[in-house]
Design a protein around this motif. Structure first.
Motif, PDB file in Angstrom:
ATOM      1  N   SER A  18       0.842  -1.193   0.000  1.00 38.33           N
ATOM      2  CA  SER A  18       0.000   0.000   0.000  1.00 38.33           C
ATOM      3  C   SER A  18       0.881   1.248   0.000  1.00 38.33           C
ATOM      4  N   PRO A  19       0.348   2.389  -0.431  1.00 41.44           N
ATOM      5  CA  PRO A  19       1.136   3.633  -0.417  1.00 41.44           C
ATOM      6  C   PRO A  19       1.666   3.980   0.980  1.00 41.44           C
ATOM      7  N   GLU A  20       0.844   3.711   2.016  1.00 44.25           N
ATOM      8  CA  GLU A  20       1.274   4.018   3.385  1.00 44.25           C
ATOM      9  C   GLU A  20       2.443   3.134   3.812  1.00 44.25           C
ATOM     10  N   LEU A  21       2.351   1.837   3.510  1.00 50.64           N
ATOM     11  CA  LEU A  21       3.431   0.927   3.864  1.00 50.64           C
ATOM     12  C   LEU A  21       4.669   1.225   3.028  1.00 50.64           C
ATOM     13  N   SER A  22       4.475   1.612   1.785  1.00 43.20           N
ATOM     14  CA  SER A  22       5.600   1.970   0.916  1.00 43.20           C
ATOM     15  C   SER A  22       6.397   3.121   1.514  1.00 43.20           C
ATOM     16  N   SER A  53      10.320   2.959   2.738  1.00 45.50           N
ATOM     17  CA  SER A  53      11.343   3.907   2.263  1.00 45.50           C
ATOM     18  C   SER A  53      12.073   4.559   3.429  1.00 45.50           C
ATOM     19  N   THR A  54      11.328   4.932   4.447  1.00 48.76           N
ATOM     20  CA  THR A  54      11.938   5.550   5.634  1.00 48.76           C
ATOM     21  C   THR A  54      12.830   4.560   6.361  1.00 48.76           C
ATOM     22  N   PHE A  55      12.371   3.303   6.474  1.00 48.42           N
ATOM     23  CA  PHE A  55      13.161   2.264   7.130  1.00 48.42           C
ATOM     24  C   PHE A  55      14.479   2.028   6.391  1.00 48.42           C
ATOM     25  N   THR A  90      15.664   6.344  15.167  1.00 48.62           N
ATOM     26  CA  THR A  90      14.507   6.963  14.506  1.00 48.62           C
ATOM     27  C   THR A  90      13.647   5.946  13.756  1.00 48.62           C
ATOM     28  N   VAL A  91      14.029   4.680  13.803  1.00 50.46           N
ATOM     29  CA  VAL A  91      13.235   3.646  13.132  1.00 50.46           C
ATOM     30  C   VAL A  91      11.899   3.476  13.860  1.00 50.46           C
ATOM     31  N   ALA A  92      10.801   3.420  13.110  1.00 47.41           N
ATOM     32  CA  ALA A  92       9.462   3.326  13.685  1.00 47.41           C
ATOM     33  C   ALA A  92       9.165   1.891  14.107  1.00 47.41           C
TER      34      ALA A  92
END
Length: 209
Positions: free
Chosen positions: A101-105, A109-111, A122-124
């Motif tokens: 999904s766009p949200e998971l994408s 990318s942040t990860f 800063t990893v969620a």
């Protein structure tokens, strides 16, 4: 006697010539008859109008949705409209992001950015599952020298990160990752929460050089 023989020879030539002339006439007449039959057969056919006459006569220079700079070929036309084709990395998997999904994408990318620069704070991560992530950080930092024959770098740990096809079930979305640098690569399996997209689990699958 010689005169009689000569006359008979000339008479035979005349007969032979006439005979061939008749055969040629017959052959010509036969051919003319076959041609007439073919024309009659052709006139009996019911011809339909040309399908897509304009499209078939027009030079194909581009396909909608494809850059005009790309040379159009029959092979490219065959692929147009077919299912997407994703590359495969042996030992890792299909680079298929169709189930993301766009949200998971965005979370992925942040990860990747945080792991490459090793901004682990800063990893969620879901607070309820922080231990697996802490163990991951410890194992990478302490296993680096053994696996890559150099001290753990203080910055830019990996040059790039990619991910393969995700697997979704009730426990979460499992995404394979591969982080690589000049020394080798590190394969991970990360489980994201289906609702919050926070990391629930992370596991080192393989070190490689």
């Amino acid at each position: 006697m010689k005169i009689i023989s000569l006359v008979f020879f000339v008479f035979s030539l005349v007969l032979f010539s006439c005979s061939n002339s008749q055969n040629l006439d017959v052959s010509f007449n036969d051919e003319d008859t076959l041609m007439a039959m073919a024309e009659r057969k052709n006139s009996d056919f019911i011809w339909t109008s040309e399908l897509e006459e304009l499209r078939l006569s027009k030079k194909l220079e581009s396909i909608s949705g494809i850059d005009s700079k790309v040379n159009v070929s029959l092979e490219l036309m065959a692929l147009k409209g077919s299912a997407p084709v994703y590359p495969v990395i042996d030992g890792f998997g299909h680079l298929d992001d169709s189930g993301i999904s766009p949200e998971l994408s965005q979370s992925i990318s942040t990860f990747i950015a945080n792991v490459c620069s090793w901004n682990t704070k800063t990893v969620a991560v879901d607070e309820k599952y922080s231990f697996p992530f802490a163990l991951f950080v410890h194992d990478v930092e302490n296993g680096w020298a053994e696996k890559f024959c150099e001290d753990f770098p203080k910055e830019k740990v990996f040059q790039k990160g990619i991910y393969a096809k995700a697997f979704v079930d009730d426990s979460g979305t499992s995404v394979p990752f591969r982080f690589s640098n000049q020394k080798g690569f590190l394969d991970l399996l990360v489980v994201f929460d289906n609702r919050t997209n926070l990391i629930k689990n992370i596991q080192i699958m393989k070190w490689g050089r």
